[in-house]
Design a protein around this motif. Sequence first.
Motif, PDB file in Angstrom:
ATOM      1  N   ILE A  44       0.845  -1.199  -0.142  1.00 41.66           N
ATOM      2  CA  ILE A  44       0.116   0.082   0.166  1.00 41.66           C
ATOM      3  C   ILE A  44       0.911   1.332   0.020  1.00 41.66           C
ATOM      4  O   ILE A  44       1.770   1.452   0.876  1.00 41.66           O
ATOM      5  CB  ILE A  44      -0.923   0.164   1.379  1.00 41.66           C
ATOM      6  N   THR A  45       0.700   2.168  -0.901  1.00 41.90           N
ATOM      7  CA  THR A  45       1.326   3.424  -1.161  1.00 41.90           C
ATOM      8  C   THR A  45       1.017   4.237   0.063  1.00 41.90           C
ATOM      9  O   THR A  45      -0.207   4.284   0.416  1.00 41.90           O
ATOM     10  CB  THR A  45       1.522   3.961  -2.454  1.00 41.90           C
ATOM     11  N   VAL A  46       1.930   5.340   0.368  1.00 42.09           N
ATOM     12  CA  VAL A  46       1.490   6.295   1.227  1.00 42.09           C
ATOM     13  C   VAL A  46       0.248   7.150   0.744  1.00 42.09           C
ATOM     14  O   VAL A  46      -0.546   7.297   1.471  1.00 42.09           O
ATOM     15  CB  VAL A  46       2.591   7.305   1.366  1.00 42.09           C
ATOM     16  N   ILE A  93      -7.717  14.831   8.827  1.00 45.68           N
ATOM     17  CA  ILE A  93      -7.068  13.568   8.756  1.00 45.68           C
ATOM     18  C   ILE A  93      -5.847  13.920   7.542  1.00 45.68           C
ATOM     19  O   ILE A  93      -4.863  13.268   7.725  1.00 45.68           O
ATOM     20  CB  ILE A  93      -8.312  12.425   8.442  1.00 45.68           C
ATOM     21  N   ASN A  94      -6.313  14.396   6.619  1.00 45.22           N
ATOM     22  CA  ASN A  94      -5.480  14.709   5.395  1.00 45.22           C
ATOM     23  C   ASN A  94      -4.065  15.428   6.163  1.00 45.22           C
ATOM     24  O   ASN A  94      -2.928  15.300   5.609  1.00 45.22           O
ATOM     25  CB  ASN A  94      -6.137  15.362   4.363  1.00 45.22           C
ATOM     26  N   GLY A  95      -4.555  16.489   6.613  1.00 42.16           N
ATOM     27  CA  GLY A  95      -3.417  17.273   7.407  1.00 42.16           C
ATOM     28  C   GLY A  95      -2.393  16.579   8.330  1.00 42.16           C
ATOM     29  O   GLY A  95      -1.368  16.628   8.104  1.00 42.16           O
ATOM     30  N   VAL A  96      -3.023  15.749   9.167  1.00 45.02           N
ATOM     31  CA  VAL A  96      -2.172  14.873  10.236  1.00 45.02           C
ATOM     32  C   VAL A  96      -1.414  13.751   9.521  1.00 45.02           C
ATOM     33  O   VAL A  96      -0.139  13.754   9.534  1.00 45.02           O
ATOM     34  CB  VAL A  96      -3.053  14.319  11.075  1.00 45.02           C
ATOM     35  N   LEU A  97      -1.871  13.095   8.356  1.00 45.60           N
ATOM     36  CA  LEU A  97      -1.492  12.191   7.670  1.00 45.60           C
ATOM     37  C   LEU A  97      -0.193  12.803   6.816  1.00 45.60           C
ATOM     38  O   LEU A  97       0.627  12.191   6.487  1.00 45.60           O
ATOM     39  CB  LEU A  97      -2.310  11.269   7.183  1.00 45.60           C
ATOM     40  N   GLY A  98      -0.562  14.014   6.129  1.00 43.93           N
ATOM     41  CA  GLY A  98       0.178  14.636   5.360  1.00 43.93           C
ATOM     42  C   GLY A  98       1.592  15.035   6.054  1.00 43.93           C
ATOM     43  O   GLY A  98       2.600  14.723   5.349  1.00 43.93           O
ATOM     44  N   SER A  99       1.757  15.266   7.468  1.00 42.92           N
ATOM     45  CA  SER A  99       2.730  15.563   8.276  1.00 42.92           C
ATOM     46  C   SER A  99       3.620  14.436   8.392  1.00 42.92           C
ATOM     47  O   SER A  99       4.848  14.719   8.703  1.00 42.92           O
ATOM     48  CB  SER A  99       2.367  16.310   9.361  1.00 42.92           C
ATOM     49  N   ILE A 100       3.056  13.363   8.410  1.00 36.86           N
ATOM     50  CA  ILE A 100       3.729  12.024   8.439  1.00 36.86           C
ATOM     51  C   ILE A 100       4.264  11.260   7.318  1.00 36.86           C
ATOM     52  O   ILE A 100       5.184  10.786   7.044  1.00 36.86           O
ATOM     53  CB  ILE A 100       2.883  10.979   9.290  1.00 36.86           C
ATOM     54  N   ASP A 140       8.222  11.677   6.069  1.00 35.56           N
ATOM     55  CA  ASP A 140       8.769  10.638   6.940  1.00 35.56           C
ATOM     56  C   ASP A 140       8.720   9.462   6.283  1.00 35.56           C
ATOM     57  O   ASP A 140       9.803   8.528   6.357  1.00 35.56           O
ATOM     58  CB  ASP A 140       8.829  10.860   8.239  1.00 35.56           C
ATOM     59  N   VAL A 141       7.539   8.688   6.219  1.00 31.37           N
ATOM     60  CA  VAL A 141       7.362   7.354   5.847  1.00 31.37           C
ATOM     61  C   VAL A 141       8.018   7.162   4.292  1.00 31.37           C
ATOM     62  O   VAL A 141       8.438   6.045   4.309  1.00 31.37           O
ATOM     63  CB  VAL A 141       5.812   7.065   5.931  1.00 31.37           C
ATOM     64  N   SER A 142       7.614   8.072   3.384  1.00 32.84           N
ATOM     65  CA  SER A 142       8.073   7.930   2.323  1.00 32.84           C
ATOM     66  C   SER A 142       9.592   7.989   2.343  1.00 32.84           C
ATOM     67  O   SER A 142      10.361   7.001   1.272  1.00 32.84           O
ATOM     68  CB  SER A 142       7.285   8.997   1.516  1.00 32.84           C
ATOM     69  N   ALA A 143      10.040   8.536   2.903  1.00 37.21           N
ATOM     70  CA  ALA A 143      11.834   8.699   3.003  1.00 37.21           C
ATOM     71  C   ALA A 143      12.431   7.600   3.877  1.00 37.21           C
ATOM     72  O   ALA A 143      13.519   7.200   3.944  1.00 37.21           O
ATOM     73  CB  ALA A 143      12.187   9.825   3.718  1.00 37.21           C
TER      74      ALA A 143
END
Length: 147
Positions: free
Chosen positions: A99-101, A124-131, A134-137
């Motif tokens: 599953i991609t980010v 939810i978009n804002g909170v997940l966007g801030s994470i 880091d996850v993608s990296a």
Amino acid sequence: MSGRFGGRTLARVQALQLLFQADANSRTVEEVLSGDYAISDGPLDPYGERLARGVDLRRYAIDAVIRTSSSSWSLSRMPIVDRNILRLALYEMVEEDDITVAVAIDEAVELAKAFGTDESPRFINGVLGSIAADVSAGADVYEKARQ
């Protein structure tokens, strides 16, 4: 709700329902599954069950990440639906290799539109966007939240 969701989206809806029931009753997902539980469009999808169990097993680490990324809202102040959509999405972002980010975030926003408040999708978009960066990296967001 029959027919509105299908495939993995339905599995996510079912996982969200299990997580909601566990959270609302101060129980584990295992306890919910061992008794009477309610899901839409049963039977329980194996992927939905895997997601719910996985989130439950890593809930404290997931919650730590959400806490650090949502400084303006404590977990206890978040609507229960939002809190569990965030948990579910973060689990998929970090733990599910196929599953991609972007897909995890998109699915979470769609769940928020269907089950949350008018403000839920943006929150939810804002909170997940801030994470997401880091996850993608490839960063260990669990470790980062412990620091």
